[in-house]
Design a protein around this motif. Sequence first.
Motif, PDB file in Angstrom:
ATOM      1  N   ASP A  70       0.848  -1.194   0.000  1.00 12.63           N
ATOM      2  CA  ASP A  70       0.000   0.000   0.000  1.00 12.63           C
ATOM      3  C   ASP A  70       0.885   1.247   0.000  1.00 12.63           C
ATOM      4  N   ASP A 140      -7.563   1.422  -1.618  1.00 13.97           N
ATOM      5  CA  ASP A 140      -8.060   0.520  -0.573  1.00 13.97           C
ATOM      6  C   ASP A 140      -9.078  -0.467  -1.125  1.00 13.97           C
ATOM      7  N   ASP A 141     -10.047   0.039  -1.902  1.00 13.31           N
ATOM      8  CA  ASP A 141     -11.056  -0.845  -2.497  1.00 13.31           C
ATOM      9  C   ASP A 141     -10.404  -1.840  -3.445  1.00 13.31           C
ATOM     10  N   THR A 157       0.355  -2.934   4.830  1.00 14.68           N
ATOM     11  CA  THR A 157      -0.251  -1.615   5.020  1.00 14.68           C
ATOM     12  C   THR A 157      -0.101  -1.162   6.470  1.00 14.68           C
ATOM     13  N   ASP A 159      -2.373   1.421   7.307  1.00 16.87           N
ATOM     14  CA  ASP A 159      -3.650   2.129   7.399  1.00 16.87           C
ATOM     15  C   ASP A 159      -4.611   1.341   8.288  1.00 16.87           C
ATOM     16  N   LEU A 162      -7.963   0.175   6.473  1.00 16.63           N
ATOM     17  CA  LEU A 162      -7.724  -0.932   5.542  1.00 16.63           C
ATOM     18  C   LEU A 162      -7.448  -2.222   6.302  1.00 16.63           C
ATOM     19  N   ARG A 165     -10.699  -3.632   7.480  1.00 21.62           N
ATOM     20  CA  ARG A 165     -11.450  -4.266   6.393  1.00 21.62           C
ATOM     21  C   ARG A 165     -10.862  -5.620   6.019  1.00 21.62           C
TER      22      ARG A 165
END
Length: 196
Positions: A70, A140-141, A157, A159, A162, A165
């Motif tokens: 990421d 992210d998606d 990552t 984040d 993220l 998720r």
Amino acid sequence: MPKCKKTKKFAAMKRMISAKDARIKKNQEKNEQKQKKTEDDKVRRIPQVPSSLFFQYNDQLGPPYHILVDTNFINFSIKNKLDIMQSFMDCLYAKCVPCITDCVMAELEKLGSKFRVAQRIVKDARFERLPCTHAGTYADDCLVNRVTQHRCYIVATCDRDLKRRIRKIPGVPIMYITQHKYSIERMPDAYGAPRV
């Protein structure tokens, strides 16, 4: 103290219950039958879990590890003065192939000239480029969709959103930076995995 006189109401009628009132037994029975029918008509779908998963661990992951990187992971690696390839090897004790999607590249380019060091690192020949076919450049998606389709990646990552998720997707390890080194969760046999 004088008592006030109540005035007589003119044209007052008795109130009548309507035929569709919920308090009537026939209507209650009809409503119950309707609810039963709607509950019976619902089809429950549970996503198919791959056979390679052993609880939350993916048995099929093996060297060479493909790691989806990421944008913020690259930036934090530069801030912590970590060589990405060497740190991957130190964490996993195996050959690693870092993968960069088009969305992550676009996100790095949007950040501007401040992050040109990160852009130069990513354009290295050792990084594998993954083309994106979807619309938009939200990284992210893109990463979440790619990981749900193919469970052969480790996601790198820092984040929080993220990570949250990806934790909902079983069998996907997450690599992050902690105490100036790489660490990995949901991969018990890795060197960088936190000891419980």
